[in-house]
Motif scaffolding. Structure first.
Motif, PDB file in Angstrom:
ATOM      1  N   PRO A  46      26.280   8.592 -51.726  1.00  0.00           N
ATOM      2  CA  PRO A  46      27.030   7.511 -52.371  1.00  0.00           C
ATOM      3  C   PRO A  46      26.939   6.175 -51.650  1.00  0.00           C
ATOM      4  N   LEU A  66      31.325  11.012 -55.536  1.00  0.00           N
ATOM      5  CA  LEU A  66      30.545  10.026 -56.270  1.00  0.00           C
ATOM      6  C   LEU A  66      31.465   9.091 -57.065  1.00  0.00           C
ATOM      7  N   GLU A 101      26.079  15.368 -59.002  1.00  0.00           N
ATOM      8  CA  GLU A 101      26.859  15.421 -57.770  1.00  0.00           C
ATOM      9  C   GLU A 101      26.828  16.837 -57.208  1.00  0.00           C
TER      10      GLU A 101
END
Length: 548
Positions: free
Chosen positions: A285, A315, A333
Motif C-alpha cells: 500500500p 489496502l 489484497e
C-alpha cells in the motif's frame, strides 16, 4: 507446475478440493532452482553496477548458487548455521539465498535500511557465522565485529580479492548436491518488524515455500502463465519480498525483475515495468500511495499488467478504487504474517473482490476470529484473527531462542496473530486493527484502518496514521497524523476541513478530534507505519509538554 488450475471451479470448490502434499524430504532449492538447472530462460532481470540492463538465466543462477554453497563449505559453515544477507534486490541476494539452502544452512535476511544497532542485535541474537553484504555496509559491519563473537566472515560483494564474493565463487566448483533436508528443517530466520517490543527471530521451515504457493497462485490470478514476468518493490529481506515474490516466482520458472537500487521512485518503477513488460506484481500500500501521486500512473491502464497483489497494511476502499481506475483491474489484497504467511486474500479471477475486505482463507488454510478462550466468533463479531496450526506447512517453527514467546501465541490449537477482525456473512474476513492498535474511546473500540482510509479520500492527504491518544475524559481520543500531498500547506483551516470530511463519512465517535501535520511517518523496514512510535511520542509529550 501449479497446485491450482483455472478450470471453471469456484473459489469455494478450489478450497474444498485442495489437499496438502508435502514430502518428508524437501529443500527450498529443490523447487526454486534445481528443477530449472539447465534452463537457459531468463530468471532475473536487473541493472548492473554501471546501470545497464542485464539478465541472469536459470542455468547461470544454478551454477552460481552451487558455487556459493561450496564456498560456504570452504568457510566451515555447517548445516543449520546462520548466514546473514545484508543486500538489496540484486543477483547476489538471490544467489546467496539459494546457495545457503543448498548447503543446508539457514539464511538470515537483513534489510539494507537497518542501522548499526538493528544489525548488531539480529546478528548477535542469531549467532550468524557469515555475513554477505555490499560496500556501503562493510565498514559498519567491520565496526560491529567485537560485539559478535560468533561471526567469522564478512563477504563483500563489491570487493575483489580472495576473500571477497568474486574471489570465493571464482575458486568454487559450479556443481553440488543439495542438502537432503527434512521439510521441517529451518531454511530462514526472519526477524519480525518490531511494531511492539524487541524483534523476534521467526524460524521458517523449508516446507513454507510449498505452503505459500496456493495463495501466491490465486493472488496473482492463477500464476503462472506462459509469458508472466514478476516485479515487486518489496525488500527481499522480508517475508513479502522473499516468499510473496522472489522464491515462488523462481519456483515456477518465470523471471523476476529486480527493483533498481535507491529510494523507491514511482516514475522509475513505471518505466521498469514497461521496459520488461511486467504482468504480475506485489505492490505494498505505501508504494501504491506513492504511485498514486505520480503523474504518469494513469498509463498503467495500458500496460501488460494482468494481476496486482497488495499486502503489509490494509489496502482500504479508497486505494482499491484508485487501483481499479489506474490499473484497469481489481487489486487482490492479501493478509498474512512472518510467522504464518499467505493465509487470506482475494482472487479477482474467480471471486468478487470486496473493497475493504482482506478476502477469504486460501486453500489449505483455516482462519477465524476467536475470543479469549479460543471459541470461534459468529459472523459480524470481532475477535482476534487466528489460524489453525495443525497440518499447515506455512506455520513457522518457533522463535529463535524464545520458545516461551511462541507458546504464548498458541491457544487451543490456534495461532493467535494479534490482529483483530471479523468475518461477514459471505465468509470474507475484515481487518479492524492490531490488538494493541485498537482505540478505546468513551466505551467504543475503534480500529485505525477505516479512519486512515477515510483520511486518504481527501485530496490534500498523501499519507495518514491514526492512534489513540491518552485522554482524561474518554480514556483515549482519536488523533491523526497527516503527510500532505504536493501543493498543500498546513493550516488550521485545512485541518478542520480534513477532520470534518472524516466525520461526514464515518461517525462522530470515529473522526479525529486532533490532527497533526507531519513531514513523514515512522515506518518499519517492511513499510508498515509504526503506530507504537507515535503513541510513545504522545505519552512523552504528556509527561513533558515541551518534548516533541
Amino acid at each position: 507446475m501449479s497446485l491450482l488450475h483455472d478450470d471453471g471451479r469456484s473459489f469455494e470448490q478450489l478450497r474444498d478440493d485442495f489437499h496438502w502434499q508435502v514430502p518428508a524430504r524437501f529443500n527450498m532449492a529443490d523447487w526454486a532452482i534445481d528443477r530449472h538447472r539447465d534452463d537457459p530462460a531468463p530468471a532475473l532481470h536487473f541493472e548492473d553496477a554501471g546501470g545497464k540492463a542485464a539478465t541472469l538465466s536459470f542455468a547461470d543462477l544454478h551454477r552460481q548458487a552451487c558455487r556459493w554453497a561450496n564456498a560456504l563449505g570452504a568457510l566451515g559453515v555447517g548445516r543449520g548455521e546462520r548466514v546473514a544477507i545484508v543486500l538489496a534486490q540484486r543477483p547476489e541476494t538471490a544467489i546467496a539465498h539459494l546457495g545457503t539452502y543448498k548447503a543446508g544452512a539457514v539464511a538470515l535476511p537483513l534489510s539494507v535500511l537497518f542501522g548499526p544497532e538493528a544489525l548488531a542485535y539480529r546478528l548477535r541474537d542469531s549467532g550468524a557465522r557469515v555475513v554477505v553484504t555490499d560496500a556501503a555496509h562493510a565498514e559498519v559491519l567491520a565496526s560491529l565485529r567485537p560485539e559478535l563473537p560468533a561471526l567469522r566472515h564478512v563477504v563483500q560483494c563489491d570487493a575483489g580479492g580472495a576473500s571477497g564474493w568474486r574471489g570465493l565463487l571464482g575458486k568454487a566448483a559450479d556443481t553440488c548436491e543439495t542438502a537432503a533436508t527434512r521439510a521441517d528443517d529451518p531454511a530462514l530466520l526472519i526477524y519480525t518488524s518490531g511494531t511492539t517490543g524487541p524483534p523476534k527471530g521467526a524460524s521458517i521451515a523449508h516446507r513454507a515455500l510449498i505452503g505459500n504457493l496456493p495463495g501466491f497462485e490465486l493472488s496473482q490470478n492463477f500464476y503462472p502463465r506462459e509469458h508472466d514476468v514478476f516485479w515487486t518493490p518489496a525488500d527481499w529481506a522480508w517475508t513479502g519480498g522473499l516468499l510473496d515474490a522472489l522464491l515462488p516466482t523462481l519456483a515456477y520458472g518465470r523471471p523476476i525483475v529486480a527493483q533498481p537500487p535507491g529510494k523507491f521512485d514511482p516514475e522509475r518503477a513505471l518505466a521498469t515495468c514497461a521496459a520488461h513488460k511486467v504482468t504480475n506484481a506485489f505492490i505494498p500500500p505505501t508504494a501504491l500511495k506513492l504511485l498514486r501521486q505520480a503523474a504518469g500512473a494513469g498509463r498503467l491502464r495500458n500496460s501488460s499488467l494482468r494481476a496486482v497483489m497488495s499486502a503489509g497494511e490494509p489496502l482500504g476502499a479508497e486505494l482499491f478504487a484508485w487501483g481499479r481506475e489506474a490499473f484497469g483491474l481489481d487489486i487482490n489484497e492479501m493478509w498474512g504474517q512472518t510467522e504464518f504467511n499467505y493465509l487470506v486474500g482475494n482472487c479477482s479471477a474467480v471471486m468478487p473482490v470486496r473493497p475493504g475486505a482482506m478476502g477469504k482463507p486460501y486453500p489449505g488454510h483455516r482462519v477465524e476470529p476467536i475470543d479469549a478462550e479460543g471459541k470461534v466468533m459468529a459472523d459480524g463479531e470481532k475477535g482476534e484473527l487466528a489460524a489453525l496450526a495443525a497440518g499447515d506447512p506455512v506455520m513457522f517453527l518457533g522463535y529463535w531462542n524464545n520458545p516461551e514467546a511462541a507458546r504464548e501465541k498458541m491457544l487451543a490449537g490456534w495461532f493467535r496473530t494479534g490482529d483483530v477482525g471479523y468475518r461477514d456473512a459471505d465468509g470474507y474476513l475484515h481487518f479492524v486493527g492490531r490488538r494493541d492498535d485498537v482505540i478505546s474511546s468513551a466505551g467504543y473500540r475503534i480500529g485505525p484502518g477505516e479512519i486512515e482510509d477515510s483520511l486518504l479520500r481527501h485530496p490534500a492527504v498523501a499519507q495518514a496514521a491514526v492512534i489513540g491518544k491518552p485522554d482524561a475524559l474518554r480514556g483515549e481520543l482519536v488523533k491523526a497524523f497527516v503527510v500532505l500531498a504536493a501543493g498543500f500547506a498546513p493550516s488550521a483551516t485545512l485541518a478542520d476541513e480534513i477532520r470534518a470530511s472524516v466525520k461526514a463519512r464515518l461517525s462522530a465517535h470515529e473522526y479525529p478530534r486532533e490532527l497533526e501535520f507531519v513531514e513523514d511517518l515512522p515506518m518499519t523496514t517492511t513499510g508498515k507505519v509504526r503506530r507504537i512510535a507515535l503513541r510513545e511520542r504522545e505519552i512523552a509529550r504528556r509527561q513533558d509538554p515541551g518534548k516533541a
